[in-house]
Design a protein around this motif. Structure first.
Motif, PDB file in Angstrom:
ATOM      1  N   VAL A 239       1.048  -1.548   0.322  1.00 49.34           N
ATOM      2  CA  VAL A 239       0.291  -0.050   0.275  1.00 49.34           C
ATOM      3  C   VAL A 239       0.561   1.574  -0.079  1.00 49.34           C
ATOM      4  O   VAL A 239       0.321   2.177  -0.604  1.00 49.34           O
ATOM      5  CB  VAL A 239      -1.002   0.257   1.017  1.00 49.34           C
ATOM      6  CG1 VAL A 239      -1.890   1.227   1.390  1.00 49.34           C
ATOM      7  CG2 VAL A 239      -1.844  -1.264   1.103  1.00 49.34           C
ATOM      8  N   GLU A 240       1.800   1.307   0.214  1.00 50.45           N
ATOM      9  CA  GLU A 240       3.189   1.843   0.837  1.00 50.45           C
ATOM     10  C   GLU A 240       2.750   3.824   1.030  1.00 50.45           C
ATOM     11  O   GLU A 240       2.452   4.681   0.458  1.00 50.45           O
ATOM     12  CB  GLU A 240       3.358   2.790  -1.052  1.00 50.45           C
ATOM     13  CG  GLU A 240       4.331   1.270  -1.413  1.00 50.45           C
ATOM     14  CD  GLU A 240       4.255   2.085  -3.069  1.00 50.45           C
ATOM     15  OE1 GLU A 240       4.295   3.195  -3.157  1.00 50.45           O
ATOM     16  OE2 GLU A 240       5.350   0.906  -3.709  1.00 50.45           O
ATOM     17  N   PRO A 241       2.094   3.519   2.217  1.00 50.26           N
ATOM     18  CA  PRO A 241       1.702   4.599   2.911  1.00 50.26           C
ATOM     19  C   PRO A 241       2.718   5.088   3.103  1.00 50.26           C
ATOM     20  O   PRO A 241       3.644   5.118   3.662  1.00 50.26           O
ATOM     21  CB  PRO A 241       1.468   3.912   4.439  1.00 50.26           C
ATOM     22  CG  PRO A 241       2.321   2.442   4.314  1.00 50.26           C
ATOM     23  CD  PRO A 241       2.552   2.238   3.389  1.00 50.26           C
ATOM     24  N   ASP A 242       2.015   6.507   3.029  1.00 45.58           N
ATOM     25  CA  ASP A 242       3.128   8.401   4.168  1.00 45.58           C
ATOM     26  C   ASP A 242       3.420   7.655   4.950  1.00 45.58           C
ATOM     27  O   ASP A 242       3.243   7.728   6.214  1.00 45.58           O
ATOM     28  CB  ASP A 242       2.508   9.142   3.683  1.00 45.58           C
ATOM     29  CG  ASP A 242       2.463  10.112   2.643  1.00 45.58           C
ATOM     30  OD1 ASP A 242       2.849   9.190   0.981  1.00 45.58           O
ATOM     31  OD2 ASP A 242       1.642  10.029   1.899  1.00 45.58           O
ATOM     32  N   ARG A 243       5.255   8.384   5.886  1.00 47.48           N
ATOM     33  CA  ARG A 243       5.656   7.759   6.953  1.00 47.48           C
ATOM     34  C   ARG A 243       5.723   9.811   7.294  1.00 47.48           C
ATOM     35  O   ARG A 243       5.748  10.771   6.749  1.00 47.48           O
ATOM     36  CB  ARG A 243       6.722   7.221   6.622  1.00 47.48           C
ATOM     37  CG  ARG A 243       7.142   6.298   6.595  1.00 47.48           C
ATOM     38  CD  ARG A 243       8.549   6.305   6.563  1.00 47.48           C
ATOM     39  NE  ARG A 243       8.554   6.535   5.150  1.00 47.48           N
ATOM     40  CZ  ARG A 243       9.413   6.408   3.930  1.00 47.48           C
ATOM     41  NH1 ARG A 243      11.162   5.677   5.292  1.00 47.48           N
ATOM     42  NH2 ARG A 243      10.539   7.132   3.363  1.00 47.48           N
ATOM     43  N   VAL A 244       5.781   9.869   8.831  1.00 46.74           N
ATOM     44  CA  VAL A 244       5.740  11.001   9.271  1.00 46.74           C
ATOM     45  C   VAL A 244       7.255  11.581  10.365  1.00 46.74           C
ATOM     46  O   VAL A 244       7.261  10.476  11.031  1.00 46.74           O
ATOM     47  CB  VAL A 244       4.784  11.383  10.255  1.00 46.74           C
ATOM     48  CG1 VAL A 244       4.585  12.573  11.201  1.00 46.74           C
ATOM     49  CG2 VAL A 244       3.122  10.748   9.689  1.00 46.74           C
ATOM     50  N   LEU A 245       7.337  12.925  10.221  1.00 47.07           N
ATOM     51  CA  LEU A 245       9.116  12.485  10.672  1.00 47.07           C
ATOM     52  C   LEU A 245       7.729  13.857  11.814  1.00 47.07           C
ATOM     53  O   LEU A 245       7.606  15.022  11.604  1.00 47.07           O
ATOM     54  CB  LEU A 245       9.997  13.534   9.777  1.00 47.07           C
ATOM     55  CG  LEU A 245      10.835  13.071   9.359  1.00 47.07           C
ATOM     56  CD1 LEU A 245      11.736  13.934   8.630  1.00 47.07           C
ATOM     57  CD2 LEU A 245      11.962  12.126  10.192  1.00 47.07           C
ATOM     58  N   VAL A 246       8.754  13.800  13.298  1.00 49.77           N
ATOM     59  CA  VAL A 246       8.991  14.523  13.828  1.00 49.77           C
ATOM     60  C   VAL A 246       9.863  15.331  14.557  1.00 49.77           C
ATOM     61  O   VAL A 246      10.487  15.082  14.682  1.00 49.77           O
ATOM     62  CB  VAL A 246       7.796  13.664  15.361  1.00 49.77           C
ATOM     63  CG1 VAL A 246       7.437  14.996  16.187  1.00 49.77           C
ATOM     64  CG2 VAL A 246       6.821  13.167  15.189  1.00 49.77           C
TER      65      VAL A 246
END
Length: 327
Positions: A239-246
């Protein structure tokens, strides 16, 4: 253990056409050309949004419903034609419906179920003792079912489904409404049942925590069609979901401006950046460190809820080699 080949199920419903009493007949396709197989000893999660066709599939596997077309075999039997024989080889638990007698103590309910399945007395005592220990039933074996908590009743239902030592256990929302402690008890029991006894388990649930903890393989159905069949880890890659950088900066400032990333939220010196799956996280982190006064960075992978939600929305179509599967 389970063979489903090109199975469809349609229902005829009647809807009012106006102010009169006449109703028009409409055909609703609940399941469309679904095919999959489950091997002995597998623990498979069966997922889908409400109305996707999960419960209809389960009812066809257990002989409650007959397919409109296609072929179903469970334990080598035709569920709808050999339902009695199949019942002796499988266990079924519907989370919102109990198989226990409401006004009887749990122990008496389990004794009646022993009679229904014609389990020999000695085998029943041994099996009940084993399940009592594993499911921690002893404190409430002599309590009427109507006085049990939801978690206690669910453990009682699991014991009832397993008294005859079935080869296959089919679970429909077994942890619905349970508290954290009860969920943990049920999950641990199911994990041991599969790993130690080799019982094949098919689990339908909306609680993706159950799936992550227990299942190595998942089937996802949406609008009656199979949208995914494969390993849980591979689902994330597919599905290749987006990642999140905090990112926590040394001091508050304007939104971070870098190629490939998008600021989705900010709170003082902390900013959340959406990172596409294809983006090189190491390169983005290096660019951040080179251009900004960064105090801390954390990378968060998408959780399973987001992955499944994207598949439900049709953000990605998965195709297994040799057998197309389309949302």
């Amino acid at each position: 253990m389970i063979e489903v080949e090109g199975v469809s199920k349609a229902f005829t419903v009647r809807k009012r056409t106006g102010r009169g009493i006449r109703r028009a007949r409409t055909t609703v396709q609940a399941v469309r050309e679904v095919s999959f197989a489950v091997e002995h000893g597998e623990f498979v999660g069966y997922l889908g949004p409400n109305g996707a066709g999960k419960s209809t599939t389960i009812k066809m596997l257990t002989g409650i419903l007959t397919p409109s077309s296609g072929r179903v075999r469970v334990c080598g039997l035709d569920p709808s034609r050999q339902r009695t024989a199949l019942a002796r080889r499988i266990g079924v638990v519907f989370g919102q419906r109990t198989t226990l007698w409401w006004d009887l103590p749990l122990r008496d309910s389990l004794t009646l179920i022993r009679r229904l399945y014609r389990v020999e007395a000695g085998a029943h005592r041994a099996r009940l003792a084993e399940l009592t220990g594993l499911l921690e039933l002893e404190p409430f074996l002599d309590t009427p079912v109507r006085q049990l908590s939801l978690g206690q009743r669910m453990r009682g239902d699991l014991a009832a489904a397993l008294l005859h030592d079935p080869e296959l256990l089919v679970l429909d929302e077994p942890t619905i409404g349970l508290d954290v402690v009860s969920k943990a008890t049920v999950r641990e029991f199911l994990e041991r049942l599969n790993s130690e006894r080799g019982t094949t388990i098919l689990l339908t649930t909306h609680d993706l925590g159950d799936i992550e903890r227990l299942c190595r393989r998942v089937l996802i159905i949406d609008h009656g069609r199979l949208a995914y069949d494969g390993e849980l880890d591979r689902l994330r890659e597919t599905v290749e979901p987006d990642r999140v950088l905090v990112v926590e900066l040394a001091r508050p400032g304007p939104p971070i401006a870098l190629p490939e990333v998008e600021v989705v939220a900010a709170d003082g010196p902390r900013q959340w950046l959406r990172l596409p799956h294809a983006a090189n996280a190491a390169a983005v982190v290096a660019a951040l460190a080179g251009r900004y006064d960064v105090r801390d960075i954390a990378l968060r992978e998408a959780d399973i809820e987001e992955v499944v939600a994207r598949l439900y929305r049709g953000d990605h179509a998965y195709e297994r080699p040799g057998r197309p599967v389309v949302p």
